[in-house]
Design a protein around this motif. Structure first.
Motif, mmCIF file in Angstrom:
data_model
loop_
_atom_site.group_PDB
_atom_site.id
_atom_site.type_symbol
_atom_site.label_atom_id
_atom_site.label_comp_id
_atom_site.label_asym_id
_atom_site.label_seq_id
_atom_site.Cartn_x
_atom_site.Cartn_y
_atom_site.Cartn_z
ATOM 1 N N ASP A 330 0.861 -1.119 0.089
ATOM 2 C CA ASP A 330 0.207 -0.102 0.038
ATOM 3 C C ASP A 330 0.951 1.202 0.009
ATOM 4 O O ASP A 330 1.703 1.494 0.938
ATOM 5 C CB ASP A 330 -1.030 0.020 1.133
ATOM 6 C CG ASP A 330 -2.085 -1.192 1.213
ATOM 7 O OD1 ASP A 330 -1.858 -1.579 0.299
ATOM 8 O OD2 ASP A 330 -2.393 -1.478 2.285
ATOM 9 N N VAL A 331 0.955 2.111 -1.023
ATOM 10 C CA VAL A 331 1.534 3.144 -1.068
ATOM 11 C C VAL A 331 1.087 4.513 -0.844
ATOM 12 O O VAL A 331 -0.137 4.748 -1.570
ATOM 13 C CB VAL A 331 2.204 3.242 -2.854
ATOM 14 C CG1 VAL A 331 3.193 4.206 -2.702
ATOM 15 C CG2 VAL A 331 3.080 1.845 -2.838
ATOM 16 N N SER A 332 1.350 5.128 -0.077
ATOM 17 C CA SER A 332 0.725 6.606 0.136
ATOM 18 C C SER A 332 1.619 7.796 -0.233
ATOM 19 O O SER A 332 2.894 7.744 -0.289
ATOM 20 C CB SER A 332 0.678 6.652 1.588
ATOM 21 O OG SER A 332 -0.264 5.714 2.680
ATOM 22 N N SER A 333 0.827 8.759 -0.592
ATOM 23 C CA SER A 333 1.598 9.884 -0.930
ATOM 24 C C SER A 333 0.743 11.378 -0.384
ATOM 25 O O SER A 333 -0.416 11.194 -0.290
ATOM 26 C CB SER A 333 1.689 9.955 -2.602
ATOM 27 O OG SER A 333 0.748 9.959 -3.050
ATOM 28 N N GLN A 334 1.695 12.370 -0.575
ATOM 29 C CA GLN A 334 0.802 13.857 -0.238
ATOM 30 C C GLN A 334 1.644 14.661 -0.962
ATOM 31 O O GLN A 334 2.829 14.831 -0.973
ATOM 32 C CB GLN A 334 1.076 14.017 0.996
ATOM 33 C CG GLN A 334 0.414 15.323 1.571
ATOM 34 C CD GLN A 334 0.634 15.463 3.149
ATOM 35 O OE1 GLN A 334 1.669 15.189 3.778
ATOM 36 N NE2 GLN A 334 -0.371 16.347 3.962
ATOM 37 N N THR A 335 0.880 15.452 -1.971
ATOM 38 C CA THR A 335 1.378 16.260 -2.940
ATOM 39 C C THR A 335 1.930 17.739 -2.290
ATOM 40 O O THR A 335 2.861 18.258 -2.922
ATOM 41 C CB THR A 335 0.510 16.541 -4.065
ATOM 42 O OG1 THR A 335 -0.697 17.223 -3.440
ATOM 43 C CG2 THR A 335 -0.129 15.345 -4.793
ATOM 44 N N ALA A 336 1.341 18.053 -1.284
ATOM 45 C CA ALA A 336 1.763 19.362 -0.818
ATOM 46 C C ALA A 336 1.256 19.634 0.732
ATOM 47 O O ALA A 336 0.243 18.464 1.248
ATOM 48 C CB ALA A 336 1.109 20.565 -1.429
ATOM 49 N N PHE A 337 1.966 20.012 1.541
ATOM 50 C CA PHE A 337 1.558 20.373 2.911
ATOM 51 C C PHE A 337 -0.008 20.944 2.890
ATOM 52 O O PHE A 337 -0.421 21.833 2.392
ATOM 53 C CB PHE A 337 2.151 21.359 3.504
ATOM 54 C CG PHE A 337 3.731 20.901 4.035
ATOM 55 C CD1 PHE A 337 3.989 19.956 4.864
ATOM 56 C CD2 PHE A 337 4.960 21.284 3.355
ATOM 57 C CE1 PHE A 337 5.308 19.450 5.155
ATOM 58 C CE2 PHE A 337 6.147 20.857 3.583
ATOM 59 C CZ PHE A 337 6.165 20.008 4.416
ATOM 60 N N GLY A 338 -0.730 20.190 3.700
ATOM 61 C CA GLY A 338 -2.167 20.906 3.962
ATOM 62 C C GLY A 338 -3.231 19.849 2.801
ATOM 63 O O GLY A 338 -4.417 19.630 3.318
ATOM 64 N N GLN A 339 -2.694 19.099 2.133
ATOM 65 C CA GLN A 339 -3.352 18.200 1.266
ATOM 66 C C GLN A 339 -3.582 16.817 1.806
ATOM 67 O O GLN A 339 -2.649 16.564 2.690
ATOM 68 C CB GLN A 339 -2.567 18.229 -0.144
ATOM 69 C CG GLN A 339 -2.541 19.342 -0.743
ATOM 70 C CD GLN A 339 -3.709 20.080 -1.415
ATOM 71 O OE1 GLN A 339 -4.675 19.322 -1.758
ATOM 72 N NE2 GLN A 339 -4.158 21.160 -1.048
ATOM 73 N N PRO A 340 -4.438 16.276 1.532
ATOM 74 C CA PRO A 340 -4.936 14.785 1.917
ATOM 75 C C PRO A 340 -3.698 13.829 1.612
ATOM 76 O O PRO A 340 -3.343 13.846 0.596
ATOM 77 C CB PRO A 340 -6.240 14.513 1.397
ATOM 78 C CG PRO A 340 -6.575 15.412 0.242
ATOM 79 C CD PRO A 340 -5.560 16.595 0.531
#
Length: 464
Positions: A330-340
């Protein structure tokens, strides 16, 4: 070298046969035996002294035994898969130790995963992704695994237990992979316990059950002793991968007659880890660095049955099972601070229907036995990708005939048919897994072609 080996082997046989009177009879076993009898490479429908690695209660059946896998993939003075063990008998108590036998998700040859799933059941691959990117080095697999085990017989009940431990570590303080005033500690380690029972409910009905729990740990801890500013905390970073294994194994030996035994079996195992990365950086990075970017795991389930039939001078065993092996990432990611934080779930499942184990052993001479085995996994491999909403789940299923693990250096096609020999010389047993080409072309003495007689070799000496 081949002539010398043949002469030494012949001398061992002659000496062993001359001294065999009134002495313990050799006990055949090891990976070379189980693999040549249709194992993958372990065959749950036969009994072997390597059963002690699954259920330590079996040590009571194989006391006063020195044993070793000489290994496979032979070079001049080395081989892969080597270990040595000793089981001591003290009346109803048996105590043993084995050094070098590799188990669990810290070792590449024991992993099913590849590509997207390489780290799913091989922890060293994930930590090396971290250390390679941040420190320019790779960590190493744990060294010199050691198991200590024991079994105690109490009438119709035998109980057993064991401890497994292996580790590797490295510290760089102002040198190596870090600069002056910096320090980093690397480690990969395993600590596990095993327990099991043998219960003779009746002389014709024996239950063999066991449990394994093992903790696997990969860690990196970095500190910078010189802070960027006097008022700030020292820069630091940490990688913490903790993966736990749980395995349950059970089988029953149900004797229908003096010649025929039925062996139903079931096993389940699960393993998972979620590496965690923490850091203190000055200044903070421009884009987020997730503390838990991946969640890995492997789950196995198998249920089957076999039948063992004895005849004058030998026996035959046939077993079939249904097996499922699932890997996930399961690969998690976050594009920018404050984004889900979003997660894409990847999984691949091999469903074997059936998995076949066939083995036969025939006594050729009083000191020589021949073996024949057949192994096959008729499998469907289903790979699933489940992206976060509004993405669409995709699935692909492909039929195949995958190999067993560890592969012993052979492809699925090469694993399919197996042959072997057992040479018994008094207390000494030599077990070999033999290639078809040796049978077709002959050894060097017959064909003039330099080739290994055995692809896998095991030895044991029975003392009492």
């Amino acid at each position: 070298m081949s002539r010398l080996l043949c002469l030494v082997l012949a001398a061992l046989i002659v000496v062993g046969m001359v001294g065999a009177q009134e002495k313990p009879k050799a006990l055949s076993g090891g990976t070379a035996r189980t693999a040549s009898l249709g194992g993958g490479p372990y065959n749950p429908y036969i009994q072997d002294y390597t059963d002690v690695f699954v259920n330590p209660a079996n040590a009571a059946m194989y006391s006063d035994l020195l044993y070793s896998d000489v290994g496979y993939n032979f070079a001049q003075y080395s081989a892969t898969g080597q270990f040595v063990g000793w089981t001591l008998g003290l009346g109803d108590l048996a105590l043993g130790v084995v050094v070098g036998r590799r188990e669990g998700p810290m070792f590449a040859e024991l992993a099913y995963g590849g590509g997207q799933f390489t780290s799913s059941d091989y922890m060293v691959n994930d930590i090396n992704g971290y250390t390679g990117a941040n420190f320019g080095i790779n960590t190493q697999e744990p060294r010199v695994p050691i198991q200590v085990y024991g079994a105690f017989r109490m009438g119709l009940l035998t109980v057993g237990g064991g401890i497994y431990r292996s580790s590797w570590s490295r510290t760089d303080d102002g040198t190596g992979s870090v600069a002056q005033d910096q320090k980093v500690d690397y480690s990969n380690s395993q600590t596990g316990i095993k327990g099991g029972v043998l219960v003779e409910l009746t002389p014709s009905f024996i239950v063999d059950g066991s449990l394994l729990f093992r903790m696997n740990s990969s860690q990196v801890e970095f500190t910078d002793k010189t802070p960027a500013t006097p008022a700030a905390d020292p820069s630091s970073a940490k990688y913490d991968g903790a993966g736990n294994e749980l395995a349950i194994n059970g089988r029953v030996f149900f004797k229908l007659s003096d010649r025929t035994t039925v062996i139903p079996m079931v096993r389940f195992s699960t393993f998972s880890y979620k590496p965690k990365q923490t850091f203190t950086l000055t200044p903070m990075p421009a884009t987020p660095i997730l503390t838990t970017p991946n969640d890995y795991g492997r789950t196995e389930f198998e249920v089957g049955a076999g039948i063992n039939t004895k005849f004058d001078g030998g026996w035959v065993v046939v077993g079939a099972s249904v097996q499922s092996i699932k890997l996930r990432n399961d690969v998690s990611s976050q594009t920018a601070f404050g984004q889900p934080i979003t997660t894409t779930k990847y999984s691949t499942t091999a469903f074997d229907l059936p998995k076949i184990n066939f083995g036969a052993e025939v006594e050729l001479l009083s000191w020589l036995s021949g073996r024949f085995g057949y192994f096959k996994r008729l499998s469907n491999q289903t790979t699933t990708v489940e992206p976060p909403a509004p993405g669409t789940k995709t699935e692909q299923t492909i039929g195949g005939e995958p190999s067993f693990v560890p592969t012993l250096g052979r492809s699925a096609l090469q694993q399919q048919l197996a042959m072997g020999l057992n040479i018994s010389a008094g207390r000494l047993s030599i077990d070999g897994y033999m290639g078809e080409r040796v049978l077709a072309a002959g050894s060097w003495l017959l064909s003039g072609t330099a080739q290994d007689i055995f692809g896998v070799l095991s030895l044991s000496v029975k003392f009492n």
